[in-house]
Write an enzyme that holds these catalytic residues in place. Structure first.
Site, short mmCIF file in Angstrom:
data_model
loop_
_atom_site.label_atom_id
_atom_site.label_comp_id
_atom_site.label_asym_id
_atom_site.label_seq_id
_atom_site.Cartn_x
_atom_site.Cartn_y
_atom_site.Cartn_z
N HIS A 138 0.83 -1.20 0.00
CA HIS A 138 0.00 0.00 0.00
C HIS A 138 0.86 1.25 0.00
O HIS A 138 2.09 1.19 0.01
CB HIS A 138 -0.95 0.00 1.20
CG HIS A 138 -0.28 -0.07 2.55
ND1 HIS A 138 0.51 0.93 3.05
CD2 HIS A 138 -0.29 -1.05 3.50
CE1 HIS A 138 0.95 0.59 4.24
NE2 HIS A 138 0.48 -0.61 4.54
N CYS A 146 3.51 -4.91 6.53
CA CYS A 146 3.20 -4.72 5.12
C CYS A 146 4.41 -4.22 4.36
O CYS A 146 5.48 -3.99 4.93
CB CYS A 146 2.05 -3.72 4.96
SG CYS A 146 0.49 -4.27 5.70
#
Length: 502
Positions: A138, A146
């Site tokens: 992202h 992430c």
């Protein structure tokens, strides 16, 4: 966590991709020109590879010859955890392995500008009892398990994935590695307890390297199997179960031979490196994740953490280079473990095991209180498309990240400036957004400070983030268009182009 739950209700509206300007940004002209030069079609399949140690994300695209070629390499702004696979919920690890990204995993409503779900855990992870959810690639340059890019970068990557789906690709493959699987890196990390797992996923790495084709991935006996095919005398394709015994299968001889030759060459080089005493990677206690050098160079006291840069480059050399996207004010780079570095033995001393202890007190670039609260699945047009195409049931929207903590100011001292501090001052003068007044306050004699000034409100995030980000492939926007915006052409919208599918 309570705030995250309350805000999920704001993300339940169904937003068509055709009306979502962020998700419908066109592929930048410079990338289109690169595709033409490399004999690629706009809507041909893609493949993504991630490398933690190098802090790089590669986008490969299929050429008209049928093989994949490298289209573009993106520096990763932030990843968290250590080198090694994700094992359990909350361990802060970014996953490693092979994952499949279908349209239902694309999230146009992400709280982190845009995102897509990695698909962790896959069948192999589940067979080992590994847990975790909502592990994303992202924007926003903040990570809690992430891979975080800048908003401008994720806009480009998202557009490439979207176009591949328009072209008929049902899912693109995501390959996540601790580092590039070269003999040098394998030798440096030879004592790491994750080495058996890394050797297993290196098989898939080698299959892609010799064929330039997306390797077919299966699982059995709690291991990966690549490019498996049915034996010549079999009447049907083998059926794989990650937890069950492997069925009878073969690997096509041309692929198997090429892989054997590559591995023999790699093993010979590895043996030479070990024989000449290549030092093993040191322990990195207390460091959480990494950051590409190009981003670390732009942040005062920035550090790459567990990532490494290109040979011969330093943060000072990169200070004047253009960053590939906007670095948010709340970014928190990895903190160097100076105490461990000072007490570490010289390289010629007894090698240390390369495993890393869990981080305990290091602050990280966290934008949410837990992994689950990063991206909650509620719906979206891509999700509905994925279900209609039989590609999955996961929906993807996001909750709003928690407010960022402001950094505390270190006490002032009367110590004369050292050579290192003068060098730092010279470098940080060129760092965008650097506040010289803070440096002056730090260097002022303690006697001059009569009273602690009142705490000023943190206004770094007060401005509303623009809806669109300028492409990292293009220069300034046209004079007739808002800076950072990208036109949304209704005739090429998702709804009109996928009318037949709907």
């Amino acid at each position: 966590m309570t705030a995250g739950v309350l805000l999920t209700g704001c993300d339940t509206d169904q937003v068509s991709l055709a009306t979502n300007a962020k998700a419908n940004q066109p592929v930048p002209p410079k990338l289109l020109a690169a595709m033409t030069e490399k004999d690629m079609d706009l809507q041909s399949p893609i493949l993504v590879r991630l490398f933690k140690q190098e802090a790089e994300l590669e986008v490969w695209k299929q050429t008209r010859s049928g093989q994949f070629a490298l289209l573009k390499t993106y520096p990763i702004c932030r990843w968290s955890g250590d080198l090694g696979p994700k094992v359990r919920e909350g361990d802060r690890q970014a996953p490693e392995g092979f994952y499949s990204i279908n349209p239902s995993q694309m999230n146009p409503q992400s709280a982190y500008y845009l995102s897509f779900n990695t698909g962790y855990p896959n069948a192999f992870d589940k067979a080992l009892g590994r847990t975790g959810s909502q592990l994303m690639v992202h924007g926003d340059c903040s990570s809690r398990g992430c891979y975080a890019m800048t908003d401008e970068q994720i806009a480009e990557i998202y557009s490439l994935g979207r176009e591949s789906f328009f072209g008929g690709q049902k899912a693109f493959q995501l390959q996540a590695y601790p580092f590039k699987m070269t003999p040098v890196n394998m030798a440096k990390h030879r004592n790491n307890p994750n080495m058996p797992f890394w050797k297993m996923i290196k098989e898939g790495y080698d299959h892609f390297e010799v064929t330039r084709q997306e390797p077919k991935v299966d699982f059995c006996e709690k291991k990966y199997v690549f490019d498996a095919a049915k034996p010549a005398d079999a009447k049907r394709d083998p059926v794989f179960d990650a937890s069950a015994k492997c069925p009878a299968y073969v690997i096509p001889e041309d692929i198997a031979r090429a892989v054997r030759e590559k591995q023999a060459k790699d093993e010979a080089e590895y043996a030479k490196l070990v024989a000449k005493g290549t030092p093993v990677a040191r322990m990195n206690t207390g460091i959480d994740g990494g950051m590409n050098k190009i981003f670390a160079a732009k942040i005062p006291e920035g550090s790459t953490g567990l990532s490494e840069g290109a040979e011969g480059t330093t943060l000072q050399m990169l200070a004047m280079a253009k960053a590939p996207g906007t670095i948010p004010g709340h970014v928190n780079p990895p903190k160097p473990n100076l105490d461990a570095a000072a007490s570490a033995p010289a390289p010629q001393d007894e090698p240390l095991t390369a495993s890393s202890a869990p981080a305990t007190s290091t602050r990280v670039a966290s934008a949410a209180p837990s992994e689950k609260s990063q991206e909650k699945s509620q719906g979206g047009f891509f999700s509905n498309l994925g279900r209609k195409m039989g590609l999955g049931t996961a929906d993807t929207t996001a909750t709003t990240p928690a407010p960022q903590a402001t950094a505390s100011v270190a006490p002032t001292t009367t110590t004369p400036p050292t050579a290192a501090s003068r060098l730092k001052a010279a470098v940080t003068r060129f760092v965008p957004g650097h506040d010289k007044s803070k440096d002056a306050a730090k260097e002022a004699p303690k006697a001059i400070v009569a009273a602690k000034p009142a705490k000023q409100p943190d206004t770094r995030l007060a401005a509303t983030r623009p809806a669109l980000k300028p492409s990292v492939s293009d220069g300034a926007a046209d004079s007739g268009q808002m800076a950072g915006a990208a036109p949304v052409v209704q005739s090429s919208s998702f709804d009109s182009r996928f009318g037949a599918v709907k």
